[in-house]
Design an enzyme around this catalytic site. Sequence first.
Site, mmCIF file in Angstrom:
data_model
loop_
_atom_site.group_PDB
_atom_site.id
_atom_site.type_symbol
_atom_site.label_atom_id
_atom_site.label_comp_id
_atom_site.label_asym_id
_atom_site.label_seq_id
_atom_site.Cartn_x
_atom_site.Cartn_y
_atom_site.Cartn_z
ATOM 1 N N CYS A 7 0.936 -1.056 -0.149
ATOM 2 C CA CYS A 7 -0.090 -0.037 0.184
ATOM 3 C C CYS A 7 0.880 1.433 0.179
ATOM 4 C CB CYS A 7 -0.870 -0.072 1.249
ATOM 5 S SG CYS A 7 -2.501 0.933 1.073
ATOM 6 N N ASP A 129 -6.441 -2.869 11.718
ATOM 7 C CA ASP A 129 -4.865 -2.107 11.762
ATOM 8 C C ASP A 129 -4.709 -1.300 13.045
ATOM 9 O OD1 ASP A 129 -2.805 -0.672 10.648
ATOM 10 O OD2 ASP A 129 -3.948 0.545 9.065
#
Length: 219
Positions: A7, A129
Amino acid sequence: MVRVKICGVTREEDLRVVEEAGADAVGFIAGVPVDTPRELSLVRAAELAATASPFLSATHVTMPETPSEAIDVGNRVKPDVLQIHGEFDAEEYRAVRAAVDACVVAVVDAEEPQRARAIDAAVDGVVVDSVSEEGAGGTGETHDWQQTAKVASTLDAPVILAGGLTPDNVAEAIETVDPYAVDVASGVESEGGVKDPDAVRAFVENAKAAAADAAEVRT
Ligand SMILES: O=C(O)c1ccccc1N[C@@H]1O[C@H](COP(=O)(O)O)[C@@H](O)[C@H]1O
């Protein structure tokens, strides 16, 4: 099998490294109200996503204030996957999912895992996360993987593990959580917003090897 998402790609040469390393997904970040070296304009994010190879899933990472904003971004960028950092409820995620031609994954704070169960059925995936106070990712911080493993085992939606992953710890993270996918941003960079090709390759290799080992143990 575990899928790997790299990412926060900001440059075309890094996108090529991600593809050649054998990642399954790539993430582009735009429309976030936090200061990050990985942020692109919406136009640039859409341009880069359009050059991703056909079997690399292009993920757009955004932090919309409202479902309408998320729908607008999804329809302008047209990613394969829309990753939403926000506090939407299940109905709001359903509305976004119905209005965009993309899978919708919701980010859940590893410290508030009960939220994952509330939205489980409304999304295509849950990213667990270590988020900042603003709800952003890219913190480079790990969380309690044992706790995440417990939450993951109660969910129907695929779980994507993120937060402080690196080539050195990704195998242990996979062994502990057994996630659908792992997701990394800062842990494979040479500097903010610039990917380190060796680290990207090592991350993908170590993640795939750990998943293969885990599958062998299970048989
Ligand atoms: O990476 C960022 O700067 C970011 C900013 C705002 C929202 C999401 C962001 N990144 C996401 O967080 C995970 C984990 O990052 P890290 O590996 O801990 O650095 C990343 O993969 C993105 O999905």
